[in-house]
Design a protein around this motif. Structure first.
Motif, short mmCIF file in Angstrom:
data_model
loop_
_atom_site.label_atom_id
_atom_site.label_comp_id
_atom_site.label_asym_id
_atom_site.label_seq_id
_atom_site.Cartn_x
_atom_site.Cartn_y
_atom_site.Cartn_z
N ASN A 38 0.85 -1.19 0.00
CA ASN A 38 0.00 0.00 0.00
C ASN A 38 0.89 1.24 0.00
OD1 ASN A 38 0.82 -0.75 2.61
ND2 ASN A 38 -1.06 -0.09 3.61
N ALA A 39 2.12 1.09 0.49
CA ALA A 39 3.07 2.19 0.51
C ALA A 39 3.62 2.45 -0.88
CB ALA A 39 4.23 1.84 1.45
N HIS A 53 7.68 0.00 -2.94
CA HIS A 53 6.48 -0.39 -2.21
C HIS A 53 6.79 -1.27 -1.01
CE1 HIS A 53 4.18 1.35 -5.46
NE2 HIS A 53 4.91 0.68 -6.32
N THR A 54 7.76 -2.15 -1.16
CA THR A 54 8.09 -3.11 -0.11
C THR A 54 9.54 -2.95 0.35
OG1 THR A 54 6.82 -4.62 -1.55
CG2 THR A 54 7.75 -5.54 0.48
N THR A 129 -6.12 0.82 -0.92
CA THR A 129 -5.31 0.69 -2.13
C THR A 129 -5.58 -0.65 -2.82
OG1 THR A 129 -3.52 -0.29 -0.86
CG2 THR A 129 -3.44 2.10 -1.12
N LEU A 130 -6.39 -1.49 -2.21
CA LEU A 130 -6.77 -2.81 -2.75
C LEU A 130 -5.56 -3.72 -2.95
CD1 LEU A 130 -9.54 -1.72 -5.30
CD2 LEU A 130 -9.84 -2.53 -2.95
N LYS A 131 -4.57 -3.57 -2.09
CA LYS A 131 -3.40 -4.44 -2.17
C LYS A 131 -3.53 -5.64 -1.22
CE LYS A 131 -1.48 -1.54 -5.00
NZ LYS A 131 -1.54 -1.81 -6.43
N SER A 305 1.27 7.73 -5.37
CA SER A 305 2.43 6.99 -5.91
C SER A 305 2.06 5.53 -6.17
CB SER A 305 3.59 7.01 -4.93
OG SER A 305 3.87 8.30 -4.50
N THR A 306 1.05 5.01 -5.46
CA THR A 306 0.71 3.60 -5.59
C THR A 306 -0.50 3.41 -6.49
OG1 THR A 306 1.66 3.06 -3.45
CG2 THR A 306 -0.03 1.56 -4.25
#
Ligand code: GDP
Ligand code: IMO
Ligand code: MG
Length: 429
Positions: A38-39, A53-54, A129-131, A305-306
């Motif tokens: 989500n980041a 992201h990770t 963010t639907l992650k 950004s995501t």
């Protein structure tokens, strides 16, 4: 050594990635402690732009070890894309990236559950963010999750199938067409195939017992910076619940997300934008739904950004900022995106809220439900281009006054001001 912490004090996207990258040469280890893809942490240098992201934002310094801690959740599909992008740009990732064997896995069906839960909420949706963040942390807490350390165990496929079946049973009880729901443009079967393939990439990175690694490193004199994701106002306990993420984004999250005892936490650096943004639903008292808000969005290029979604923009909210400083024990502030005010003649700052007939200077329970009307102070803007200023002595007086104003209202020193996206665009104070 003690571990320093860097985290967001607002609703995320404060510029954490940029500041971590600027500070990284001072640290032996940079570690993410919570959140997942989500980041979106942006780093810019030498006309190149990366969004992580990770992977921790210390990855661009080959001498720093980057750790993905046990509190982080990982989607192998997204992780592989990040790794491949870094490899394409010849960024070293072979011996300087480590993953905790206790970090949990985001399964393809976690993403479908996220979509189903959001659809069910309708108008009241979180704007996730639907992650797959909420469903994965739910499985962690309800003791159903799968972890990095499970991947190479003999029973992994069986455990995966059982968890997937459980998810499909839940999905079938929702009025949601999950069978036709695409994940990153792929069907469940296609995504799943790529997800399993991406486990090979996960296996190329060393899996470690990160709590031992980190504590032994600190004990042997190594320095560590813990990198937060999201922001304090999105914290599962203290944010504007239920419009929050599913992890503890505050300093306390460093203890559980990396296994660092509270007695080993050193400096706490709080990052805030010179104004405020929020992406997704939920209360935002100082939001500007007008031309000034649009000007902040345009000048600050405020698009996620995501997810690429336009970010909601508004004035700095000092009541929320002081709340975040209190919760995190912030020892030093970093103000980002000061340059976004270049064309503003006046700047407003929310100093209190009006709740019915009274004025309050704290964040109340009702902050999640009722509209709080902000009371503003007005400050003269510098109305000039500061994006090339790197010397504190060359700052316009009005910027100096804005900095002093915030310091006096929070009681915490501002250590650095960021005036552009590039790693060189900083003013050290
Ligand atoms: P993070 O999630 O906290 O790391 O922040 P994001 O990367 O999601 O969003 C911050 C955005 O602002 C990114 O596009 C950065 O490149 C950019 N940025 C960071 N600092 C500054 C700054 O001081 N000025 C400007 N104009 N942009 C900045
Ligand atoms: P970084 O680390 C900004 C927001 C989402 C949504 C809510 C819940 O880049 O600052 P989730 O996907 O976690 O279930 O979404 O939290 N959100 C963020 N907003 N920056 C982020 O991360 C965010 N991560 C989640 O928009 O409102
Ligand atoms: Mg971001």
């Amino acid at each position: 050594m003690k571990a320093d912490v860097l985290l967001g004090l607002q609703w995320g996207d404060e510029g954490k990635g940029k500041i971590v990258d600027v500070l990284t040469p001072q640290y032996d280890i940079v570690a993410r402690f919570q959140g997942g893809p989500n980041a979106g942490h942006t780093i810019e240098f030498e006309n190149k732009k990366f969004i992580l992201h990770t992977i921790p934002s210390g990855i661009f310094n080959p001498d720093t070890i980057n750790v993905i801690g046990n509190g982080v959740i990982i989607d192998p599909f997204i992780f592989k894309k990040e790794i491949n992008n870094l490899r394409t740009h010849n960024i070293k990732i072979d011996n300087n990236l480590l993953i905790s064997e206790k970090a949990h896995l985001i399964l393809p069906t976690h993403r479908l559950l996220d979509a189903a839960y959001e659809a069910e909420k309708g108008e009241a949706k979180i704007g996730s963010t639907l992650k797959g963040i909420g469903p994965t942390y739910t499985d962690k807490t309800s003791r159903n999750g799968l972890r990095i350390g499970n991947i190479n165990r003999h029973d992994f496929q069986k455990a995966y199938n059982e968890l997937k079946e459980k998810h499909l049973r839940i999905l079938s009880s929702y009025d949601f067409d999950y069978k036709n729901n695409q994940i990153e443009g792929l069907s469940l079967e296609e995504y799943e195939a790529q997800w399993f393939d991406a486990l090979k990439t996960i296996n190329q990175i060393q899996h470690i017992n990160s709590e031992y690694f980190i504590n032994q490193s600190l004990d042997s004199g190594k320095s560590l910076l813990a990198e937060g994701a999201q922001g304090t106002m999105l914290d599962i306990d203290f944010g504007t619940y239920p419009y929050v993420t599913s992890s503890n984004t505050v300093t306390a999250g460093v203890c559980t997300g990396l296994g660092i005892p509270p007695t080993k936490v050193g400096e706490v650096f709080g990052i805030f934008k010179a104004y405020c943004t929020r992406v997704g639903s939920g209360p935002f008292p100082t939001e500007l739904d007008n031309a000034e808000g649009q000007m902040l969005r345009d000048e600050g290029n405020e698009y996620g950004s995501t997810t690429g979604r336009p970010r909601r923009c508004g004035w700095l909210d000092l009541t929320a900022l002081r709340y975040s400083i209190m919760l995190n024990g912030v020892t030093g502030l970093f103000m980002t995106k000061a340059d976004v005010f270049n064309k503003f003649e006046t700047i407003k700052v929310g100093i209190k809220y009006r709740k019915k007939s009274e004025q309050i200077d704290f964040v109340p329970f009702e902050a999640s439900y009722e509209k709080l009307i902000p009371v503003f102070d007005e400050i003269k803007g510098w109305n000039s281009d500061i994006s090339h200023v790197t010397d504190a002595g060359k700052m316009p007086d009005a910027l100096d006054s804005y900095i002093n104003y915030i310091q006096s209202k929070t009681g915490v020193p501002i250590k650095m001001v960021s005036v552009g996206a590039d790693r060189k665009q900083v003013i050290k104070l």
